[in-house]
Structure formats: C-alpha cells, structure tokens
Design an enzyme around this catalytic site. Structure first.
Site, mmCIF file in Angstrom:
data_model
loop_
_atom_site.group_PDB
_atom_site.id
_atom_site.type_symbol
_atom_site.label_atom_id
_atom_site.label_comp_id
_atom_site.label_asym_id
_atom_site.label_seq_id
_atom_site.Cartn_x
_atom_site.Cartn_y
_atom_site.Cartn_z
ATOM 1 N N LYS A 1 0.785 -1.265 -0.112
ATOM 2 C CA LYS A 1 -0.089 -0.010 -0.102
ATOM 3 C C LYS A 1 0.763 1.339 -0.120
ATOM 4 C CE LYS A 1 -2.307 -1.180 3.800
ATOM 5 N NZ LYS A 1 -1.957 -2.216 4.107
ATOM 6 N N ARG B 1 -9.883 0.510 8.997
ATOM 7 C CA ARG B 1 -9.224 -0.829 9.133
ATOM 8 C C ARG B 1 -10.364 -1.587 9.910
ATOM 9 N NH1 ARG B 1 -3.553 0.353 8.930
ATOM 10 N NH2 ARG B 1 -2.223 -1.750 9.125
ATOM 11 N N ARG C 1 11.636 -5.482 4.204
ATOM 12 C CA ARG C 1 11.412 -4.086 3.726
ATOM 13 C C ARG C 1 12.057 -3.007 4.930
ATOM 14 N NH1 ARG C 1 4.874 -2.712 4.687
ATOM 15 N NH2 ARG C 1 5.198 -2.777 6.902
ATOM 16 N N ARG D 1 11.098 -0.907 10.366
ATOM 17 C CA ARG D 1 9.965 -0.458 11.287
ATOM 18 C C ARG D 1 10.314 -1.508 12.526
ATOM 19 N NH1 ARG D 1 4.802 0.110 8.352
ATOM 20 N NH2 ARG D 1 3.962 -1.103 10.365
ATOM 21 N N ARG E 1 -0.595 -8.971 13.326
ATOM 22 C CA ARG E 1 -1.015 -7.914 12.335
ATOM 23 C C ARG E 1 -2.030 -8.654 11.356
ATOM 24 N NH1 ARG E 1 4.558 -5.098 11.257
ATOM 25 N NH2 ARG E 1 3.250 -3.767 9.463
HETATM 26 P P1 AMP Z 1 0.437 0.397 9.371
HETATM 27 O O1 AMP Z 1 1.834 1.374 8.858
HETATM 28 O O2 AMP Z 1 -0.487 0.843 8.542
HETATM 29 O O3 AMP Z 1 1.078 -0.988 9.031
HETATM 30 O O4 AMP Z 1 0.160 0.521 10.751
HETATM 31 C C1 AMP Z 1 1.020 0.207 11.840
HETATM 32 C C2 AMP Z 1 0.335 -0.146 12.999
HETATM 33 O O5 AMP Z 1 -0.362 1.368 13.386
HETATM 34 C C3 AMP Z 1 -0.704 -1.011 12.974
HETATM 35 O O6 AMP Z 1 -0.367 -2.368 13.211
HETATM 36 C C4 AMP Z 1 -1.820 -0.636 14.083
HETATM 37 O O7 AMP Z 1 -1.381 -0.607 15.376
HETATM 38 C C5 AMP Z 1 -1.767 0.914 13.866
HETATM 39 N N1 AMP Z 1 -2.804 1.541 12.828
HETATM 40 C C6 AMP Z 1 -2.435 2.212 11.838
HETATM 41 N N2 AMP Z 1 -3.579 2.626 11.138
HETATM 42 C C7 AMP Z 1 -4.569 2.137 12.164
HETATM 43 C C8 AMP Z 1 -6.025 2.196 11.816
HETATM 44 N N3 AMP Z 1 -6.580 2.696 10.643
HETATM 45 N N4 AMP Z 1 -6.689 1.405 12.910
HETATM 46 C C9 AMP Z 1 -6.069 0.990 13.914
HETATM 47 N N5 AMP Z 1 -4.640 0.856 13.903
HETATM 48 C C10 AMP Z 1 -3.894 1.338 12.956
#
Ligand code: AMP
Length: 210
Positions: free
Chosen positions: A14, A89, A123, A157, A168
C-alpha cells in the site's frame, strides 16, 4: 472530487503504491500508520496511548484513529480529496469516514498470507521522504542511499518482525477484511492482484481510478 481508500493486508504494498498514485494524481497520502509513528516519536498523548497496541501488532482503538482523521481532513490540501492508506481498518472507522467525506474508490491490493512475512521482514524505508524498499524485491540502486531523495536514513520499522507480523495479519483477517463486503455492497471496490511486478500493479490501479 476523488477520495481513495487503499485496502489490503500489512505488506501488500500500500505504501509503495501510495507514493506512485500521489505522483500521478496529486492526491495527498494519509497514512494512519505514519501519523501514529510520528505521534509516538514526538511522545504526544496520542502516541503514548497508541504505542502499546502498535508494539503488540494490534489495532489502535477506533476513537483515537477517528480523531486523527477528523483533524487531518480539516487541512487545506484535503479540499480536492485524499488517498487513505491503512485507514479505515474496521467497520466503525468506515462508518465514521462515510460521515466525513465520500469515498469514490476502494483499491484492494491482494497478496496471499504465505507471501506476507517475507515481504514485511525484508522491507525498509527512507526516514526523510518515506519511500519504501525491499532487500529482495525492490532494493535501492546504491546500498544505503534512498533512490528518491538521496539523503534520508534508511530504516526498518520496529513492528516489522515475524512475531508482530503474525499478530497484524490476525487483526487484518478478524477486524479489517469484513470491510471488503461493506465496500463491495457500495459498488466502489476494485480488486488488484498485488503479487506481481510493482509497475504492473500501479498500471492496474491507475486504470481502476479512471
Ligand atoms: P501500518 O503502518 O498501516 O502498518 O500501521 C502500523 C500500526 O499502526 C498497525 O499495526 C496498528 O497498530 C496501527 N494502525 C495504523 N492504522 C490504523 C487504523 N486505521 N486502525 C487501527 N490501528 C491502526
């Protein structure tokens, strides 16, 4: 106005595709993951509340996420639409978004679970411009130097490890994938095979946005 939701499991690509769509459409990218990581780094109340969930690979509570988005859409660059990456989400987040702005396209990038761990654990990204790379699938041309801006530090990360990735993915299947039906019923859902060359995926996404 065009407002896009980029939908898909962690590691689907994404972030990579978001950068390319922004270059083609001019739509600002809104990544709740990036916003939360920035809040954690700054030590804001939102960051402090979110960190424990992020470290555990769990979703951050809806109320925190919805407040972040409500503030973000007030910014002037949101006037012509936004591209949401990693949001919504959950169904309550999608309902809240529907009350804030009209979503015109949901782009679902599909990648089988069996490919996700390798994709995520390899990554890294540029801490300055956010460009995403991968040890095997998309390495930088020169080791240690960002291809996009040439100046940022390349970092992995903290939550891109095998244990957290499994959690996740679990959260994705239980809480996020039900949203596919929610959007499919609204006729704005486009499925894209994300297990291909990056350029081919971008082409198909841009076609879906026409
Ligand atoms: P991402 O960078 O999108 O993979 O998000 C990293 C982490 O941030 C996720 O594993 C969640 O803990 C949190 N997170 C990001 N976006 C959301 C969302 N829309 N709803 C809930 N948690 C989120």
């Amino acid at each position: 106005m065009t407002s896009i939701v980029l939908f898909g499991p962690p590691g689907a690509g994404k972030g990579t595709q978001a950068t390319r769509i922004t270059q083609s459409t001019g739509l600002p990218q809104v990544s709740t993951g990036d916003m939360l990581r920035a809040a954690v780094k700054k030590g804001t109340p939102t960051g402090i509340a979110a960190k424990q969930f992020m470290d555990a690979g769990q979703l951050v509570p809806d109320s925190i996420i919805i407040d972040l988005i409500k503030e973000r859409v007030k910014e002037p660059d949101a006037a012509n639409g936004l591209m949401f990456d990693g949001f919504p989400r959950t169904v309550p987040q999608a309902e809240a978004l529907a009350n804030i702005t009209e979503v015109t396209h949901v782009i679902a990038i599909e990648v089988p679970d069996s490919k996700i761990v390798e994709r995520i654990c390899g990554r890294y990204s540029c801490s300055s411009c956010g460009a995403v790379f991968h040890d095997k699938f998309n390495p930088t041309s020169t080791k240690g130097i960002c291809d996009e801006c040439g100046s940022g530090e390349l970092k992995r990360r903290a939550d891109d490890n095998e244990t957290t990735v499994k959690q996740r993915l679990n959260a994705y299947h239980q809480q996020t994938s039900p949203l596919a039906d929610w959007y499919e019923n609204r006729g704005i859902f486009h499925r894209i095979d994300g297990d291909r060359e990056i350029d081919n995926i971008t082409q198909d996404i841009l076609l879906a946005l026409k």
